[in-house]
Structure formats: structure tokens, C-alpha cells
Design a protein around this motif. Structure first.
Motif, PDB file in Angstrom:
ATOM      1  N   THR A 289      -1.431   5.257   3.691  1.00  0.00           N
ATOM      2  CA  THR A 289      -2.483   4.279   3.884  1.00  0.00           C
ATOM      3  C   THR A 289      -3.190   4.459   5.221  1.00  0.00           C
ATOM      4  O   THR A 289      -2.565   4.718   6.236  1.00  0.00           O
ATOM      5  CB  THR A 289      -1.885   2.854   3.821  1.00  0.00           C
ATOM      6  OG1 THR A 289      -1.275   2.694   2.564  1.00  0.00           O
ATOM      7  CG2 THR A 289      -2.940   1.811   4.001  1.00  0.00           C
ATOM      8  N   THR A 290      -4.514   4.290   5.193  1.00  0.00           N
ATOM      9  CA  THR A 290      -5.326   4.245   6.400  1.00  0.00           C
ATOM     10  C   THR A 290      -6.004   2.885   6.428  1.00  0.00           C
ATOM     11  O   THR A 290      -6.936   2.621   5.670  1.00  0.00           O
ATOM     12  CB  THR A 290      -6.396   5.359   6.398  1.00  0.00           C
ATOM     13  OG1 THR A 290      -5.743   6.616   6.257  1.00  0.00           O
ATOM     14  CG2 THR A 290      -7.197   5.327   7.677  1.00  0.00           C
ATOM     15  N   TRP A 291      -5.516   1.996   7.268  1.00  0.00           N
ATOM     16  CA  TRP A 291      -6.049   0.637   7.342  1.00  0.00           C
ATOM     17  C   TRP A 291      -7.333   0.623   8.156  1.00  0.00           C
ATOM     18  O   TRP A 291      -7.419   1.254   9.210  1.00  0.00           O
ATOM     19  CB  TRP A 291      -5.036  -0.304   7.969  1.00  0.00           C
ATOM     20  CG  TRP A 291      -3.808  -0.466   7.128  1.00  0.00           C
ATOM     21  CD1 TRP A 291      -2.579   0.076   7.361  1.00  0.00           C
ATOM     22  CD2 TRP A 291      -3.693  -1.218   5.920  1.00  0.00           C
ATOM     23  NE1 TRP A 291      -1.701  -0.300   6.368  1.00  0.00           N
ATOM     24  CE2 TRP A 291      -2.359  -1.091   5.476  1.00  0.00           C
ATOM     25  CE3 TRP A 291      -4.570  -1.988   5.173  1.00  0.00           C
ATOM     26  CZ2 TRP A 291      -1.900  -1.704   4.312  1.00  0.00           C
ATOM     27  CZ3 TRP A 291      -4.117  -2.601   4.019  1.00  0.00           C
ATOM     28  CH2 TRP A 291      -2.790  -2.454   3.599  1.00  0.00           C
TER      29      TRP A 291
ATOM     30  N   ALA B  91       0.839  -1.193   0.000  1.00  0.00           N
ATOM     31  CA  ALA B  91       0.000   0.000   0.000  1.00  0.00           C
ATOM     32  C   ALA B  91       0.874   1.243   0.000  1.00  0.00           C
ATOM     33  O   ALA B  91       2.013   1.210   0.442  1.00  0.00           O
ATOM     34  CB  ALA B  91      -0.889  -0.005   1.237  1.00  0.00           C
ATOM     35  N   PRO B  92       0.335   2.354  -0.495  1.00  0.00           N
ATOM     36  CA  PRO B  92       1.078   3.611  -0.455  1.00  0.00           C
ATOM     37  C   PRO B  92       1.368   4.017   0.987  1.00  0.00           C
ATOM     38  O   PRO B  92       0.712   3.551   1.916  1.00  0.00           O
ATOM     39  CB  PRO B  92       0.130   4.614  -1.120  1.00  0.00           C
ATOM     40  CG  PRO B  92      -0.942   3.825  -1.762  1.00  0.00           C
ATOM     41  CD  PRO B  92      -0.968   2.484  -1.123  1.00  0.00           C
TER      42      PRO B  92
ATOM     43  N   ARG C  96     -12.001  -2.580  -8.949  1.00  0.00           N
ATOM     44  CA  ARG C  96     -11.029  -1.893  -8.113  1.00  0.00           C
ATOM     45  C   ARG C  96     -10.418  -2.921  -7.163  1.00  0.00           C
ATOM     46  O   ARG C  96     -11.138  -3.691  -6.533  1.00  0.00           O
ATOM     47  CB  ARG C  96     -11.692  -0.776  -7.329  1.00  0.00           C
ATOM     48  CG  ARG C  96     -10.709  -0.003  -6.487  1.00  0.00           C
ATOM     49  CD  ARG C  96     -11.337   1.212  -5.882  1.00  0.00           C
ATOM     50  NE  ARG C  96     -10.394   1.824  -4.954  1.00  0.00           N
ATOM     51  CZ  ARG C  96     -10.732   2.739  -4.078  1.00  0.00           C
ATOM     52  NH1 ARG C  96     -11.975   3.156  -4.002  1.00  0.00           N
ATOM     53  NH2 ARG C  96      -9.819   3.246  -3.269  1.00  0.00           N
ATOM     54  N   ALA C  97      -9.109  -2.967  -7.073  1.00  0.00           N
ATOM     55  CA  ALA C  97      -8.410  -3.857  -6.143  1.00  0.00           C
ATOM     56  C   ALA C  97      -7.913  -3.025  -4.963  1.00  0.00           C
ATOM     57  O   ALA C  97      -7.432  -1.902  -5.150  1.00  0.00           O
ATOM     58  CB  ALA C  97      -7.244  -4.545  -6.830  1.00  0.00           C
ATOM     59  N   TYR C  98      -8.049  -3.562  -3.769  1.00  0.00           N
ATOM     60  CA  TYR C  98      -7.672  -2.856  -2.546  1.00  0.00           C
ATOM     61  C   TYR C  98      -6.490  -3.537  -1.871  1.00  0.00           C
ATOM     62  O   TYR C  98      -6.440  -4.770  -1.828  1.00  0.00           O
ATOM     63  CB  TYR C  98      -8.841  -2.848  -1.557  1.00  0.00           C
ATOM     64  CG  TYR C  98     -10.058  -2.138  -2.063  1.00  0.00           C
ATOM     65  CD1 TYR C  98     -10.229  -0.774  -1.881  1.00  0.00           C
ATOM     66  CD2 TYR C  98     -11.056  -2.839  -2.730  1.00  0.00           C
ATOM     67  CE1 TYR C  98     -11.361  -0.118  -2.350  1.00  0.00           C
ATOM     68  CE2 TYR C  98     -12.190  -2.197  -3.198  1.00  0.00           C
ATOM     69  CZ  TYR C  98     -12.343  -0.839  -3.008  1.00  0.00           C
ATOM     70  OH  TYR C  98     -13.462  -0.199  -3.476  1.00  0.00           O
ATOM     71  N   PRO C  99      -5.572  -2.757  -1.299  1.00  0.00           N
ATOM     72  CA  PRO C  99      -4.509  -3.356  -0.480  1.00  0.00           C
ATOM     73  C   PRO C  99      -5.137  -4.034   0.744  1.00  0.00           C
ATOM     74  O   PRO C  99      -6.085  -3.513   1.335  1.00  0.00           O
ATOM     75  CB  PRO C  99      -3.653  -2.165  -0.057  1.00  0.00           C
ATOM     76  CG  PRO C  99      -3.967  -1.095  -1.054  1.00  0.00           C
ATOM     77  CD  PRO C  99      -5.396  -1.306  -1.439  1.00  0.00           C
ATOM     78  N   VAL C 100      -4.606  -5.190   1.104  1.00  0.00           N
ATOM     79  CA  VAL C 100      -5.111  -5.970   2.238  1.00  0.00           C
ATOM     80  C   VAL C 100      -3.928  -6.410   3.080  1.00  0.00           C
ATOM     81  O   VAL C 100      -2.860  -6.727   2.557  1.00  0.00           O
ATOM     82  CB  VAL C 100      -5.864  -7.230   1.740  1.00  0.00           C
ATOM     83  CG1 VAL C 100      -6.360  -8.060   2.911  1.00  0.00           C
ATOM     84  CG2 VAL C 100      -7.008  -6.872   0.828  1.00  0.00           C
ATOM     85  N   ARG C 101      -4.125  -6.458   4.399  1.00  0.00           N
ATOM     86  CA  ARG C 101      -3.131  -7.030   5.282  1.00  0.00           C
ATOM     87  C   ARG C 101      -3.869  -7.695   6.447  1.00  0.00           C
ATOM     88  O   ARG C 101      -5.057  -7.445   6.678  1.00  0.00           O
ATOM     89  CB  ARG C 101      -2.136  -5.995   5.791  1.00  0.00           C
ATOM     90  CG  ARG C 101      -2.714  -5.027   6.792  1.00  0.00           C
ATOM     91  CD  ARG C 101      -1.677  -4.046   7.274  1.00  0.00           C
ATOM     92  NE  ARG C 101      -2.247  -3.171   8.306  1.00  0.00           N
ATOM     93  CZ  ARG C 101      -1.567  -2.230   8.923  1.00  0.00           C
ATOM     94  NH1 ARG C 101      -0.304  -2.004   8.597  1.00  0.00           N
ATOM     95  NH2 ARG C 101      -2.139  -1.491   9.853  1.00  0.00           N
TER      96      ARG C 101
ATOM     97  N   VAL D 285      -9.233   1.386   1.848  1.00  0.00           N
ATOM     98  CA  VAL D 285     -10.161   1.791   0.785  1.00  0.00           C
ATOM     99  C   VAL D 285      -9.784   3.138   0.181  1.00  0.00           C
ATOM    100  O   VAL D 285     -10.336   3.521  -0.837  1.00  0.00           O
ATOM    101  CB  VAL D 285     -11.628   1.827   1.274  1.00  0.00           C
ATOM    102  CG1 VAL D 285     -12.110   0.443   1.632  1.00  0.00           C
ATOM    103  CG2 VAL D 285     -11.808   2.783   2.433  1.00  0.00           C
ATOM    104  N   ALA D 286      -8.828   3.844   0.784  1.00  0.00           N
ATOM    105  CA  ALA D 286      -8.407   5.147   0.266  1.00  0.00           C
ATOM    106  C   ALA D 286      -7.367   5.026  -0.828  1.00  0.00           C
ATOM    107  O   ALA D 286      -7.070   5.992  -1.524  1.00  0.00           O
ATOM    108  CB  ALA D 286      -7.868   5.999   1.399  1.00  0.00           C
ATOM    109  N   ALA D 287      -6.764   3.842  -0.989  1.00  0.00           N
ATOM    110  CA  ALA D 287      -5.681   3.663  -1.966  1.00  0.00           C
ATOM    111  C   ALA D 287      -6.163   3.824  -3.379  1.00  0.00           C
ATOM    112  O   ALA D 287      -7.276   3.591  -3.716  1.00  0.00           O
ATOM    113  CB  ALA D 287      -5.031   2.301  -1.799  1.00  0.00           C
TER     114      ALA D 287
END
Length: 120
Positions: free
Chosen positions: A14-16, A10-11, A103-108, A118-120
Motif C-alpha cells: 500500500t501507498t497511502w 489494505a494490501p 471501486r472501493a478504496y482502503p482508507v485510514r 488508490v493503488a489497491a
């Protein structure tokens, strides 16, 4: 605290957002979640991989992607729309037939909790 990155990095801004526990996701089955104003579809694959894409089918605008068919093309994990069977790459969200993608979202996963940006 343990942290496992499950998808593309993620950038830095990022706000997880915590979505669910990893144990709440069944392998090879999608789950829909509303994160802020975003409808996302989460998929847990064998080996603990988790991917998040938009839950809205680009072709019909129906919120159905979490009910899609999990598969693969070569080594790339995919999801097929349950309506028109368009196939999408779960990592990038790209439509493999050249149409509009998801849309693909960063996940951890941190301490067993799945988080999405969801902000990425």
C-alpha cells in the motif's frame, strides 16, 4: 503517532496518500477529491467511519457519487446515485441491484489526516 483503520485492510504494498483532515469531512455528506488520476468520493459516517469509493457513476459516467444519498441496508452503509438512485455498498462498492459496482478504496486516518490507497 496514532493510526485508526477505517475500512477493509489494505494490501502490504500500500501507498497511502493524504487527502484531507478528518475534521474537514461532515458526517453523512460526501466530498469529492482528485487523488493522482483517480476521482474519489469520501464519506464520513457517524462513529468516525470513513469510506472512499469511485466518484464516477457507473451507469452514466458522470462524476456525481460524492453528491449521492447516504443510507444503509441493514447494518451495511450505502450510497445512492443522485441521478438514477442505484444503491451501492460503501464498504465493497457493490451495486445492490446487481449492476456494475463502484471501486472501493482502503482508507485510514493517521493523526487526524484521512489517507487513501488508490493503488489497491
Amino acid at each position: 503517532m496514532t493510526e485508526l483503520i477505517l475500512q477493509r485492510p489494505a494490501p502490504s504494498n500500500t501507498t497511502w496518500v493524504a487527502v484531507c483532515r478528518l475534521d474537514d469531512l461532515e458526517e453523512c455528506w460526501g466530498e469529492a477529491a482528485l487523488v493522482g488520476q483517480e476521482q474519489i468520493a469520501l464519506f464520513r459516517l457517524p462513529g468516525g467511519q470513513v469510506h472512499a469509493v469511485g466518484n464516477i457513476d457507473p451507469r452514466t459516467r458522470a462524476a456525481v457519487m460524492a453528491r449521492g444519498i447516504v443510507g444503509s441496508r441493514g447494518t451495511a452503509p450505502t450510497i445512492a446515485s443522485p441521478l438514477h438512485k442505484e444503491v451501492y455498498d460503501l464498504v465493497s462498492g457493490a451495486c445492490l441491484s446487481g449492476g456494475e459496482g463502484l471501486r472501493a478504496y482502503p482508507v485510514r486516518c493517521v493523526d487526524g489526516v484521512v489517507e487513501v490507497d488508490v493503488a489497491a
